[in-house]
Design an enzyme around this catalytic site. Sequence first.
Site, PDB file in Angstrom:
ATOM      1  N   ASP A   8     -16.289  33.294  -9.733  1.00 43.95           N
ATOM      2  CA  ASP A   8     -16.497  32.840  -8.364  1.00 43.95           C
ATOM      3  C   ASP A   8     -16.670  31.318  -8.473  1.00 43.95           C
ATOM      4  OD1 ASP A   8     -17.279  32.837  -5.588  1.00 43.95           O
ATOM      5  OD2 ASP A   8     -19.334  32.564  -6.304  1.00 43.95           O
ATOM      6  N   ASP A  10     -18.109  28.746  -5.675  1.00 44.31           N
ATOM      7  CA  ASP A  10     -19.327  28.161  -5.089  1.00 44.31           C
ATOM      8  C   ASP A  10     -20.576  28.824  -5.670  1.00 44.31           C
ATOM      9  OD1 ASP A  10     -17.891  26.532  -3.216  1.00 44.31           O
ATOM     10  OD2 ASP A  10     -17.528  28.304  -2.004  1.00 44.31           O
ATOM     11  N   GLY A  46     -20.515  33.997  -0.647  1.00 44.21           N
ATOM     12  CA  GLY A  46     -19.434  34.902  -1.038  1.00 44.21           C
ATOM     13  C   GLY A  46     -18.596  35.430   0.107  1.00 44.21           C
ATOM     14  N   VAL A  47     -19.072  35.300   1.332  1.00 43.35           N
ATOM     15  CA  VAL A  47     -18.305  35.876   2.445  1.00 43.35           C
ATOM     16  C   VAL A  47     -17.458  34.799   3.142  1.00 43.35           C
ATOM     17  CG1 VAL A  47     -19.991  37.724   2.784  1.00 43.35           C
ATOM     18  CG2 VAL A  47     -20.161  35.666   4.167  1.00 43.35           C
ATOM     19  N   ARG A  49     -15.428  32.295   5.882  1.00 40.96           N
ATOM     20  CA  ARG A  49     -15.934  31.286   6.820  1.00 40.96           C
ATOM     21  C   ARG A  49     -16.343  31.933   8.149  1.00 40.96           C
ATOM     22  NH1 ARG A  49     -11.756  26.615   7.522  1.00 40.96           N
ATOM     23  NH2 ARG A  49     -11.863  26.761   5.248  1.00 40.96           N
ATOM     24  N   ASP A 170     -22.474  34.831  -8.129  1.00 37.13           N
ATOM     25  CA  ASP A 170     -23.863  34.513  -7.750  1.00 37.13           C
ATOM     26  C   ASP A 170     -24.253  35.202  -6.449  1.00 37.13           C
ATOM     27  OD1 ASP A 170     -22.221  32.966  -6.035  1.00 37.13           O
ATOM     28  OD2 ASP A 170     -23.881  31.594  -5.664  1.00 37.13           O
TER      29      ASP A 170
HETATM   30  C1  BG6 Z   1     -17.455  31.163  -0.534  1.00 38.51           C
HETATM   31  C2  BG6 Z   1     -18.853  30.734  -0.139  1.00 38.51           C
HETATM   32  O1  BG6 Z   1     -17.166  30.748  -1.828  1.00 38.51           O
HETATM   33  O2  BG6 Z   1     -16.484  30.593   0.349  1.00 38.51           O
HETATM   34  C3  BG6 Z   1     -19.093  31.131   1.307  1.00 38.51           C
HETATM   35  O3  BG6 Z   1     -19.790  31.354  -0.985  1.00 38.51           O
HETATM   36  C4  BG6 Z   1     -18.031  30.518   2.212  1.00 38.51           C
HETATM   37  O4  BG6 Z   1     -20.388  30.697   1.692  1.00 38.51           O
HETATM   38  C5  BG6 Z   1     -16.642  30.952   1.718  1.00 38.51           C
HETATM   39  O5  BG6 Z   1     -18.227  30.955   3.539  1.00 38.51           O
HETATM   40  C6  BG6 Z   1     -15.498  30.338   2.540  1.00 38.51           C
HETATM   41  O6  BG6 Z   1     -15.395  28.981   2.211  1.00 38.51           O
HETATM   42  P1  BG6 Z   1     -14.458  27.929   2.974  1.00 38.51           P
HETATM   43  O7  BG6 Z   1     -14.469  26.729   2.042  1.00 38.51           O
HETATM   44  O8  BG6 Z   1     -13.088  28.533   3.080  1.00 38.51           O
HETATM   45  O9  BG6 Z   1     -15.076  27.677   4.303  1.00 38.51           O
HETATM   46 MG    MG Z   2     -20.678  32.092  -4.830  1.00 40.62          MG
END
Ligand code: BG6
Ligand code: MG
Length: 220
Positions: A8, A10, A46-47, A49, A170
């Site tokens: 993963d 972030d 992890g979820v 946007r 995480d």
């Molecule tokens: C995940 C984050 O990696 O990416 C989430 O943990 C976030 O919190 C998701 O919502 C979507 O990210 P982005 O960069 O497409 O807005």
């Molecule tokens: Mg993460």
Amino acid sequence: MEKCVIFDLDGVLVSTDELHYQAWKRLAEELGIRGFCREDNKRQRGVSRMASLEVVLERAERTYSMEEKQELAKQKNNYYLELLANLDEGSRLPGAMETLRYLRGQGVASAVGSASKNAIVILEKTGLLPWIDKVSCGLDITKSKPDPEVFLVAAKKVGLKPGQCLVVEDSAAGIQAAAAGGMKSLAVGPLSETLGGDFCAVNLAEVTEEQWEKILGSVG
Ligand code: BG6
Ligand code: MG
């Protein structure tokens, strides 16, 4: 290569989770939504946007149309991109670079499995992209974690079966996604012990080569 570690992004390789939090907080404040806090933010890990936006809007006093929600998600991403502008090698999390180097030396493939649509730009800015064999990200999928799609796409891109892959995560949603996809998991981060992964560590720097041998030995 016969094995792959799917990371993963972030909160595992890069400290962007704090930047997501700051960007959502700014949006919540502008909307007059009170009380958005770090506890809410844990459920955004992890979820997607849009799913993250729903967590913010749980505290809103009115409902928003789909069109408005799309506009709000875009606005949050603009705030997030402003914060990403300062990202550099210093934003890598402890042990990230060393782990990728170690795995390459062992002939183990490294992939990214992230819900983020900003994954490539983050990997480029932090100098990690050359160490990643394949990227599966928010642009490749239609279903968000805990659905295993993002990890199954990563395995397919690397050309391996799910059972030959280990996921490093995480978030609770990510650990569930790994299990749903038939993959073993290593949980990292401040919540690692509570996530139900097959293995856990506070961060990648804490995982010794001996432990990696054991972890990788359980895969494939
Ligand atoms: C995940 C984050 O990696 O990416 C989430 O943990 C976030 O919190 C998701 O919502 C979507 O990210 P982005 O960069 O497409 O807005
Ligand atoms: Mg993460």
